[in-house]
Motif scaffolding. Sequence first.
Motif, PDB file in Angstrom:
ATOM      1  N   VAL A   1       0.819  -1.213   0.000  1.00 41.37           N
ATOM      2  CA  VAL A   1       0.000   0.000   0.000  1.00 41.37           C
ATOM      3  C   VAL A   1       0.853   1.263   0.000  1.00 41.37           C
ATOM      4  O   VAL A   1       2.003   1.259   0.434  1.00 41.37           O
ATOM      5  CB  VAL A   1      -0.968   0.056   1.211  1.00 41.37           C
ATOM      6  N   ALA A   2       0.222   2.324  -0.486  1.00 40.25           N
ATOM      7  CA  ALA A   2       0.763   3.670  -0.393  1.00 40.25           C
ATOM      8  C   ALA A   2      -0.285   4.499   0.331  1.00 40.25           C
ATOM      9  O   ALA A   2      -1.450   4.496  -0.050  1.00 40.25           O
ATOM     10  CB  ALA A   2       1.026   4.236  -1.780  1.00 40.25           C
ATOM     11  N   TRP A   3       0.125   5.183   1.386  1.00 39.43           N
ATOM     12  CA  TRP A   3      -0.803   6.028   2.147  1.00 39.43           C
ATOM     13  C   TRP A   3      -0.346   7.476   2.033  1.00 39.43           C
ATOM     14  O   TRP A   3       0.813   7.786   2.298  1.00 39.43           O
ATOM     15  CB  TRP A   3      -0.855   5.583   3.601  1.00 39.43           C
ATOM     16  N   MET A   4      -1.229   8.323   1.632  1.00 45.14           N
ATOM     17  CA  MET A   4      -1.022   9.755   1.465  1.00 45.14           C
ATOM     18  C   MET A   4      -0.117  10.070   0.274  1.00 45.14           C
ATOM     19  O   MET A   4       0.442  11.147   0.181  1.00 45.14           O
ATOM     20  CB  MET A   4      -0.475  10.405   2.746  1.00 45.14           C
ATOM     21  N   GLU A   5       0.026   9.123  -0.639  1.00 42.14           N
ATOM     22  CA  GLU A   5       0.823   9.363  -1.837  1.00 42.14           C
ATOM     23  C   GLU A   5       0.136  10.434  -2.682  1.00 42.14           C
ATOM     24  O   GLU A   5      -1.080  10.480  -2.783  1.00 42.14           O
ATOM     25  CB  GLU A   5       0.953   8.068  -2.648  1.00 42.14           C
ATOM     26  N   MET A   6       0.921  11.265  -3.286  1.00 40.87           N
ATOM     27  CA  MET A   6       0.418  12.311  -4.178  1.00 40.87           C
ATOM     28  C   MET A   6      -0.348  13.396  -3.435  1.00 40.87           C
ATOM     29  O   MET A   6      -1.195  14.058  -4.010  1.00 40.87           O
ATOM     30  CB  MET A   6      -0.459  11.720  -5.291  1.00 40.87           C
ATOM     31  N   SER A   7      -0.108  13.550  -2.163  1.00 35.86           N
ATOM     32  CA  SER A   7      -0.724  14.649  -1.421  1.00 35.86           C
ATOM     33  C   SER A   7       0.392  15.545  -0.899  1.00 35.86           C
ATOM     34  O   SER A   7       1.568  15.195  -0.980  1.00 35.86           O
ATOM     35  CB  SER A   7      -1.573  14.115  -0.269  1.00 35.86           C
ATOM     36  N   ARG A   8       0.015  16.679  -0.381  1.00 35.61           N
ATOM     37  CA  ARG A   8       1.019  17.553   0.203  1.00 35.61           C
ATOM     38  C   ARG A   8       1.500  16.927   1.499  1.00 35.61           C
ATOM     39  O   ARG A   8       0.726  16.438   2.289  1.00 35.61           O
ATOM     40  CB  ARG A   8       0.415  18.917   0.465  1.00 35.61           C
ATOM     41  N   GLY A   9       2.774  16.950   1.707  1.00 41.32           N
ATOM     42  CA  GLY A   9       3.329  16.374   2.919  1.00 41.32           C
ATOM     43  C   GLY A   9       3.891  14.991   2.674  1.00 41.32           C
ATOM     44  O   GLY A   9       3.986  14.526   1.542  1.00 41.32           O
ATOM     45  N   PRO A  10       4.261  14.312   3.735  1.00 40.31           N
ATOM     46  CA  PRO A  10       4.921  13.013   3.608  1.00 40.31           C
ATOM     47  C   PRO A  10       3.965  11.905   3.160  1.00 40.31           C
ATOM     48  O   PRO A  10       2.754  12.017   3.285  1.00 40.31           O
ATOM     49  CB  PRO A  10       5.439  12.743   5.023  1.00 40.31           C
ATOM     50  N   SER A  11       4.570  10.843   2.628  1.00 41.86           N
ATOM     51  CA  SER A  11       3.836   9.638   2.227  1.00 41.86           C
ATOM     52  C   SER A  11       4.443   8.439   2.931  1.00 41.86           C
ATOM     53  O   SER A  11       5.641   8.426   3.240  1.00 41.86           O
ATOM     54  CB  SER A  11       3.955   9.407   0.714  1.00 41.86           C
ATOM     55  N   ILE A  12       3.604   7.436   3.177  1.00 35.85           N
ATOM     56  CA  ILE A  12       4.061   6.186   3.787  1.00 35.85           C
ATOM     57  C   ILE A  12       3.682   5.041   2.862  1.00 35.85           C
ATOM     58  O   ILE A  12       2.532   4.940   2.425  1.00 35.85           O
ATOM     59  CB  ILE A  12       3.445   5.971   5.178  1.00 35.85           C
ATOM     60  N   PHE A  13       4.651   4.196   2.566  1.00 36.01           N
ATOM     61  CA  PHE A  13       4.431   3.002   1.749  1.00 36.01           C
ATOM     62  C   PHE A  13       4.749   1.790   2.611  1.00 36.01           C
ATOM     63  O   PHE A  13       5.749   1.790   3.332  1.00 36.01           O
ATOM     64  CB  PHE A  13       5.355   2.996   0.529  1.00 36.01           C
ATOM     65  N   VAL A  14       3.905   0.768   2.558  1.00 39.43           N
ATOM     66  CA  VAL A  14       4.172  -0.477   3.271  1.00 39.43           C
ATOM     67  C   VAL A  14       4.287  -1.570   2.216  1.00 39.43           C
ATOM     68  O   VAL A  14       3.346  -1.813   1.455  1.00 39.43           O
ATOM     69  CB  VAL A  14       3.063  -0.824   4.283  1.00 39.43           C
ATOM     70  N   GLN A  15       5.455  -2.190   2.170  1.00 44.23           N
ATOM     71  CA  GLN A  15       5.712  -3.280   1.237  1.00 44.23           C
ATOM     72  C   GLN A  15       5.835  -4.562   2.043  1.00 44.23           C
ATOM     73  O   GLN A  15       6.674  -4.659   2.931  1.00 44.23           O
ATOM     74  CB  GLN A  15       6.973  -2.988   0.433  1.00 44.23           C
ATOM     75  N   LEU A  16       4.983  -5.525   1.724  1.00 41.19           N
ATOM     76  CA  LEU A  16       4.948  -6.764   2.497  1.00 41.19           C
ATOM     77  C   LEU A  16       6.205  -7.599   2.310  1.00 41.19           C
ATOM     78  O   LEU A  16       6.626  -8.310   3.225  1.00 41.19           O
ATOM     79  CB  LEU A  16       3.697  -7.562   2.145  1.00 41.19           C
ATOM     80  N   THR A  17       6.806  -7.532   1.139  1.00 41.01           N
ATOM     81  CA  THR A  17       8.091  -8.186   0.903  1.00 41.01           C
ATOM     82  C   THR A  17       9.019  -7.144   0.316  1.00 41.01           C
ATOM     83  O   THR A  17       8.956  -6.838  -0.871  1.00 41.01           O
ATOM     84  CB  THR A  17       7.955  -9.380  -0.067  1.00 41.01           C
ATOM     85  N   GLY A  18       9.843  -6.585   1.165  1.00 40.02           N
ATOM     86  CA  GLY A  18      10.730  -5.512   0.749  1.00 40.02           C
ATOM     87  C   GLY A  18      12.019  -6.031   0.151  1.00 40.02           C
ATOM     88  O   GLY A  18      12.156  -7.215  -0.186  1.00 40.02           O
ATOM     89  N   GLU A  19      12.986  -5.144   0.043  1.00 38.61           N
ATOM     90  CA  GLU A  19      14.271  -5.474  -0.565  1.00 38.61           C
ATOM     91  C   GLU A  19      15.042  -6.549   0.193  1.00 38.61           C
ATOM     92  O   GLU A  19      15.895  -7.210  -0.365  1.00 38.61           O
ATOM     93  CB  GLU A  19      15.133  -4.214  -0.687  1.00 38.61           C
ATOM     94  N   ARG A  20      14.747  -6.723   1.463  1.00 40.91           N
ATOM     95  CA  ARG A  20      15.458  -7.723   2.285  1.00 40.91           C
ATOM     96  C   ARG A  20      14.568  -8.912   2.631  1.00 40.91           C
ATOM     97  O   ARG A  20      14.766  -9.575   3.629  1.00 40.91           O
ATOM     98  CB  ARG A  20      15.995  -7.053   3.533  1.00 40.91           C
ATOM     99  N   ASP A  21      13.564  -9.156   1.797  1.00 39.36           N
ATOM    100  CA  ASP A  21      12.639 -10.287   1.951  1.00 39.36           C
ATOM    101  C   ASP A  21      11.855 -10.269   3.259  1.00 39.36           C
ATOM    102  O   ASP A  21      11.462 -11.313   3.775  1.00 39.36           O
ATOM    103  CB  ASP A  21      13.372 -11.633   1.789  1.00 39.36           C
ATOM    104  N   CYS A  22      11.660  -9.085   3.812  1.00 36.64           N
ATOM    105  CA  CYS A  22      10.788  -8.919   4.966  1.00 36.64           C
ATOM    106  C   CYS A  22       9.979  -7.646   4.723  1.00 36.64           C
ATOM    107  O   CYS A  22      10.319  -6.858   3.842  1.00 36.64           O
ATOM    108  CB  CYS A  22      11.582  -8.840   6.268  1.00 36.64           C
ATOM    109  N   PRO A  23       8.916  -7.440   5.475  1.00 37.77           N
ATOM    110  CA  PRO A  23       8.153  -6.201   5.295  1.00 37.77           C
ATOM    111  C   PRO A  23       9.026  -4.973   5.543  1.00 37.77           C
ATOM    112  O   PRO A  23       9.995  -5.022   6.315  1.00 37.77           O
ATOM    113  CB  PRO A  23       7.049  -6.299   6.347  1.00 37.77           C
ATOM    114  N   GLU A  24       8.671  -3.889   4.871  1.00 34.98           N
ATOM    115  CA  GLU A  24       9.370  -2.638   5.119  1.00 34.98           C
ATOM    116  C   GLU A  24       8.420  -1.471   4.935  1.00 34.98           C
ATOM    117  O   GLU A  24       7.422  -1.560   4.220  1.00 34.98           O
ATOM    118  CB  GLU A  24      10.608  -2.481   4.241  1.00 34.98           C
ATOM    119  N   VAL A  25       8.746  -0.399   5.642  1.00 34.63           N
ATOM    120  CA  VAL A  25       8.003   0.845   5.553  1.00 34.63           C
ATOM    121  C   VAL A  25       8.924   1.855   4.884  1.00 34.63           C
ATOM    122  O   VAL A  25      10.094   1.976   5.247  1.00 34.63           O
ATOM    123  CB  VAL A  25       7.603   1.358   6.952  1.00 34.63           C
ATOM    124  N   VAL A  26       8.375   2.559   3.905  1.00 31.33           N
ATOM    125  CA  VAL A  26       9.120   3.614   3.234  1.00 31.33           C
ATOM    126  C   VAL A  26       8.422   4.930   3.543  1.00 31.33           C
ATOM    127  O   VAL A  26       7.221   5.070   3.296  1.00 31.33           O
ATOM    128  CB  VAL A  26       9.185   3.368   1.708  1.00 31.33           C
TER     129      VAL A  26
END
Length: 142
Positions: A75-100
Amino acid sequence: MDDIVPRELISFADDEGNSVTVTVLGRAPGWPAVLEAEIVVRTPFVSGRVDLALYTSRLESWSAALDRLDAGEDVAWMEMSRGPSIFVQLTGERDCPEVVVEDESRSMVTVRVPFVPPDDWIADHQQRLRKVMDHWVPLLSA
């Protein structure tokens, strides 16, 4: 009494010292339909915080994002809005969940935080959201 006010909307944390939290600080002065909040990133390598404005539609979009996470989608939360965005990737670059966390509008910084969540992390966040909405949303419309 203040300790019963729900403040922690998001808490992604693990035993390695990595965490991303979103904390409600209170109503924004002069903006009756806005909550002041902050995103705080803490890792053994980097730490930082950024201000965040929350209003009812952002809380509702977080609810929809949690439903998509529960269905196995990133998911992407608050993407394309003013201010910060949070992305949650269930399988990130290190094969575990990550928050961007991206703060393109102000600092132009992006931080990627891997974390190992507990089994019930999505249900926990749905409960956090319910508590925040039950307490704060009526105050925003008052």
